[in-house]
Motif scaffolding. Structure first.
Motif, PDB file in Angstrom:
ATOM      1  N   MET A 168      35.742 -65.935   9.295  1.00 27.66           N
ATOM      2  CA  MET A 168      36.244 -65.656   7.952  1.00 27.66           C
ATOM      3  C   MET A 168      37.356 -66.643   7.588  1.00 27.66           C
ATOM      4  N   ALA A 169      38.206 -66.905   8.559  1.00 25.57           N
ATOM      5  CA  ALA A 169      39.322 -67.817   8.308  1.00 25.57           C
ATOM      6  C   ALA A 169      38.774 -69.197   7.929  1.00 25.57           C
ATOM      7  N   ASP A 196      32.649 -59.157   1.895  1.00 29.88           N
ATOM      8  CA  ASP A 196      33.797 -60.069   1.980  1.00 29.88           C
ATOM      9  C   ASP A 196      35.114 -59.307   1.977  1.00 29.88           C
ATOM     10  N   GLY A 197      35.154 -58.283   1.148  1.00 30.81           N
ATOM     11  CA  GLY A 197      36.381 -57.496   1.059  1.00 30.81           C
ATOM     12  C   GLY A 197      36.685 -56.825   2.376  1.00 30.81           C
ATOM     13  N   LEU A 198      35.652 -56.347   2.998  1.00 27.26           N
ATOM     14  CA  LEU A 198      35.824 -55.695   4.290  1.00 27.26           C
ATOM     15  C   LEU A 198      36.390 -56.688   5.308  1.00 27.26           C
ATOM     16  N   LEU A 249      37.102 -68.964   4.418  1.00 29.72           N
ATOM     17  CA  LEU A 249      38.080 -68.856   3.344  1.00 29.72           C
ATOM     18  C   LEU A 249      38.827 -70.155   3.132  1.00 29.72           C
ATOM     19  N   GLU A 250      39.174 -70.768   4.231  1.00 29.03           N
ATOM     20  CA  GLU A 250      39.945 -71.992   4.119  1.00 29.03           C
ATOM     21  C   GLU A 250      39.155 -73.045   3.350  1.00 29.03           C
ATOM     22  N   GLY A 299      41.751 -73.782  12.518  1.00 28.58           N
ATOM     23  CA  GLY A 299      41.747 -73.946  11.062  1.00 28.58           C
ATOM     24  C   GLY A 299      41.526 -75.405  10.691  1.00 28.58           C
ATOM     25  N   LEU A 340      38.040 -59.267   4.736  1.00 29.23           N
ATOM     26  CA  LEU A 340      39.416 -59.589   4.349  1.00 29.23           C
ATOM     27  C   LEU A 340      40.379 -58.501   4.816  1.00 29.23           C
ATOM     28  N   GLN A 341      39.952 -57.256   4.596  1.00 30.43           N
ATOM     29  CA  GLN A 341      40.788 -56.127   5.008  1.00 30.43           C
ATOM     30  C   GLN A 341      41.102 -56.180   6.489  1.00 30.43           C
ATOM     31  N   TYR A 342      40.111 -56.541   7.274  1.00 31.62           N
ATOM     32  CA  TYR A 342      40.304 -56.526   8.724  1.00 31.62           C
ATOM     33  C   TYR A 342      40.695 -57.895   9.283  1.00 31.62           C
ATOM     34  N   MET A 343      40.936 -58.798   8.403  1.00 37.38           N
ATOM     35  CA  MET A 343      41.252 -60.163   8.824  1.00 37.38           C
ATOM     36  C   MET A 343      42.467 -60.233   9.755  1.00 37.38           C
ATOM     37  N   LEU A 344      43.537 -59.610   9.359  1.00 45.31           N
ATOM     38  CA  LEU A 344      44.758 -59.727  10.165  1.00 45.31           C
ATOM     39  C   LEU A 344      45.068 -58.500  11.012  1.00 45.31           C
ATOM     40  N   SER A 345      44.546 -57.366  10.642  1.00 46.39           N
ATOM     41  CA  SER A 345      44.870 -56.199  11.463  1.00 46.39           C
ATOM     42  C   SER A 345      43.737 -55.183  11.401  1.00 46.39           C
ATOM     43  N   GLY A 346      43.830 -54.180  12.233  1.00 52.81           N
ATOM     44  CA  GLY A 346      42.805 -53.147  12.273  1.00 52.81           C
ATOM     45  C   GLY A 346      42.063 -53.165  13.593  1.00 52.81           C
TER      46      GLY A 346
END
Lengths: 202, 202, 202, 202
Positions: free
Chosen positions: A108-109, A170-172, A112-113, A29, A174-180
DNA sequence: TATGAATGAGAATTCATTCAT
DNA sequence: GATGAATGAATTCTCATTCAT
C-alpha cells in the motif's frame, strides 16, 4: 551495426533490475530508496542501471505497468473458469484476506507513494488514470456479468458498484496502514464483504 | 517600549507561517517543499520560521493538531444540540459532500504524503495513530449513542462500525484523488451513506 | 575497461585527502575548517571527500590512528635493536628535540583542539582514551624493561612513571605553544630529561 | 548629556553578566555556548549583553583578564605572610590537590580552549603571552626567594624552574583531562611535587 | 557494455548580531 | 536602557546522474 547482445538478454536484464528495485522500493519507499540501495541489493553497477533506465522514475513507471498488467491478466485468465460473478467477487475478497497485514502495508505504501508522486506530475496523472480505469472496468465487468446471470439486482449501477468496491478496499488498507491488529483487519474484511454483497443483492 | 510582543501577536505569527507553509505543502507536497519555498512565499527569513517551529515536521504536526482539534471541537459543540445519532452521521456525510473535489484532492494528497512519511519514522507513527484513534473514537461515540437511543441495531459493533465509516470515507477520497467528476463523486457519497445506514440499521 | 580502480589507488586517494585536510586543520583549526575549505584546497568535489570519509570527525580519527600507529610501529621496530631501556627513553627525548618548535606548535594546537572537542562527545572520548592508553602502555613497557635489566630502580611504579613521562612532555609542549624561543625549548627538554632520569634511577 | 546610570551600576552589571557567561563557558565550552544559553542562564535579554560587551569574544577576554588578576593578587597577598619559599611552592601544590578532578577538567577545558582560540588570532596571542609571563614571573619570584634564603640550591635557574613548574602542572592536567581516577591523580601530584623539590634542592 | 569514482546543486538547520519598539 | 523577534550567511552532509576508462 548490429546489436551486441540479443533483445531477449536485454529484456531479462531489465526484469532483473526491476525486481531488485521493487524490492527496495517496497522496503524503504520510492523517495527514500537511493540508487546505491538498488545497486547494493542487486550487486551490479550504477551504470548498468542507467543503461537500461533513464531515471529512477522510469523504473517506477515500468514497474507499475508490469504489476497492473500481471494482475489483470492473471485474474482474467482465472475467471474464465469461474462462471459465477458472486464467486469472482468472493475470490477477490479472498485475495485480500490472504494477504498478511504486513504485506498489505508495504504494498500500500508503495502504491500510494506512486499515486502521490503521479498527482504532482501531469504526464503521470494520465498514466495513473489508465491503471485506475483498468481496475475499475475489471470489477465493472464482473458486476455486469452478475446482473446478466441474475446473481445481482438488475438495477445495480455497475460503474458505481465498481467504484464502491475499490473505495472500500483502499479505505480499509488505509485504515490499517499504520496501526491495527491482523485479527481486526480480517474481521473488517468480512464485514466489508458482507456489506458489499448486501448492496449488490438487495 | 520593547519588542516583548503579546502572546496574541505570537499566535498570529505562528498562524501566518502555518498558513504559508500549508499553501506550499499543498502546492508541491510536504517533502518537495523546501524551507526556502516557504520563506520565499511568506517573504520572511528562515530564522523566523525556526523561532516558531523546530522543524518542517513540527509544522505539519501543528497543522494536523489544529485541524483535528477544530474538527472535534466544532462537531462536539454542534452535536450537543443534535440529539439524534443518525442526524449526526448524516451531518458528517454532509460535510464530506460540501467539500469540493478540488479541496479534497489537495488536502488528501498532503495528508497521505505525511502518513507515508510517518510510516517510515517511528516517532511520527505514534503521533499519527493518536489522530487516527481520536477520529475513530469520535465516530464510535456517535454509534454508541445511536445504540442507546435505539436508532441503530443493538448488536452493532461500534468500534468496527467506526473503522468502516472512515475506511469508506478514505477509500472514496482515494478513488477520486486523481480522477473522476464532481457529480460522480457526490453520487458515490450518497451511495456510501445509504450503504452505511443499511449496515447500522438492519 | 573500467574505473574499478585498484585498492592502492583508493589508499592513495584517501592519503591525499587526509593530507589536504590536515593542511587545513593545521592552518585554521579543526572546527574552523569547513569542508569547503578542504574541497577548495584540494580542488576536488565535496562528494569525493564524503565517498572516502563519512564525516569531518572520521578524517581526524583516521589521521590520529595513522599517526599513532606510525609512531608505535616505527619505535617498536627500532627498539628491537636497542636493548637498553635507558637508550629507548633517551631516543624518545631525542625525537622531541628533533621536532622544530613550529612543527610542535601546529601539531599540538590541532591535537588539543580535537581533544577538547572529543571531551564534549562521549563516543569520541572513548576513542581518545584508547590513544592515550596506547601511548601510556608503550612507555610503561619501556619502564618495565628497564626494571628487569636493572637499569631503573626496582621499586619504580612503571604506570605512574609513564603518566609522568607524558605529562611532562605534554606540559612542555603546552608551555611553548604560544611563546618561547627554540633554544629555551631545547634546553627545557634537556632539563626535563635529566629530571625524569633522576626519578627513574634514584 | 550625563549618564543615566552610575558607573558603579554598569560595573556591577558587567560582573553579573561575566559570571553567568563563565558558568556557561565552563559547562559547555566557549564555542559550544550560544548567546541564548547565557541569556537563558541569566534571565536577561540579548540586547542587555550586547550593550555591555561588543561580542562573545570580548566577554571571553574580559573573563580571562579578571581571572588571572584575581589569582595573582590573592596569592601575592597571602605569600606576604608566608616567608618560606618551599612553603609557598607546597601551598601551590596544595591548591592543585584541593581541586577536584572534575573541577580541574572543566577549568582546564576552558583554559585550553581560550589558548587555542588565541593561537589563531594575533591580537589575542599577545594578550595570552602576557598572562603566561605573569604566571611565569610569579613562580620565578618564589624560586628567587628560595635561592636567597638558601632553601633552594644556589645554581638553580629560576626561569627554567618556573617553566618546569607550570609544564608539569599543565601536563598533569592534560593527562587527566579525559580519563583517570581521582586517587591516581592525587598520587601523581605527590610524585610531581617530590620530583620538583628534588630538582630544586639537589 | 560495464564500472563506480566523481560531481555539485541542494537540503535542513544554527546562531551571532542587529534594531525597531 | 532594555527587549527579543528577525535576519541570513554559513555549515554539514546527500544523492541522482555522468562519463572516463
Amino acid at each position: 551495426m548490429s546489436p551486441k547482445v540479443s533483445q531477449a538478454y536485454k529484456e531479462e536484464r531489465k526484469a532483473i533490475i526491476l525486481e531488485g528495485a521493487l524490492h527496495c522500493f517496497i522496503e524503504k519507499g520510492f523517495q527514500a530508496t537511493t540508487i546505491d540501495d538498488i545497486v547494493r541489493h542487486l550487486g551490479i553497477s550504477k551504470g548498468a542501471i542507467y543503461s537500461y533506465f533513464a531515471s529512477k522514475e522510469e523504473m517506477y513507471i515500468q514497474m507499475a505497468d508490469d504489476k497492473m498488467n500481471a494482475m489483470l491478466e492473471n485474474s482474467t485468465e482465472l475467471f474464465k473458469t469461474m462462471p459465477s460473478a458472486a464467486d469472482q467477487v468472493r475470490y477477490m475478497y479472498g485475495r485480500f484476506r490472504n494477504q498478511s497485514l504486513n504485506e498489505l502495508r508495504r504494498w500500500m505504501a508503495f502504491h500510494l507513494e506512486f499515486m502521490l508522486y503521479a498527482a504532482r506530475q501531469p504526464h503521470l496523472t494520465e498514466r495513473w488514470n489508465e491503471y485506475a480505469d483498468k481496475a475499475l472496468v475489471f470489477i465493472q465487468d464482473i458486476m455486469d456479468g452478475g446482473k446478466q446471470t441474475g446473481e445481482f439486482r438488475s438495477d445495480l449501477d455497475s460503474a458505481a458498484a465498481a467504484r464502491l468496491f475499490w473505495s472500500i478496499r483502499d479505505g480499509l488498507a488505509l485504515q490499517y496502514m499504520l496501526s491495527g491488529e491482523e485479527a481486526d483487519y480480517r474481521r473488517t474484511i468480512d464485514d466489508m464483504e458482507s456489506m458489499v454483497f448486501r448492496y449488490m443483492l438487495s
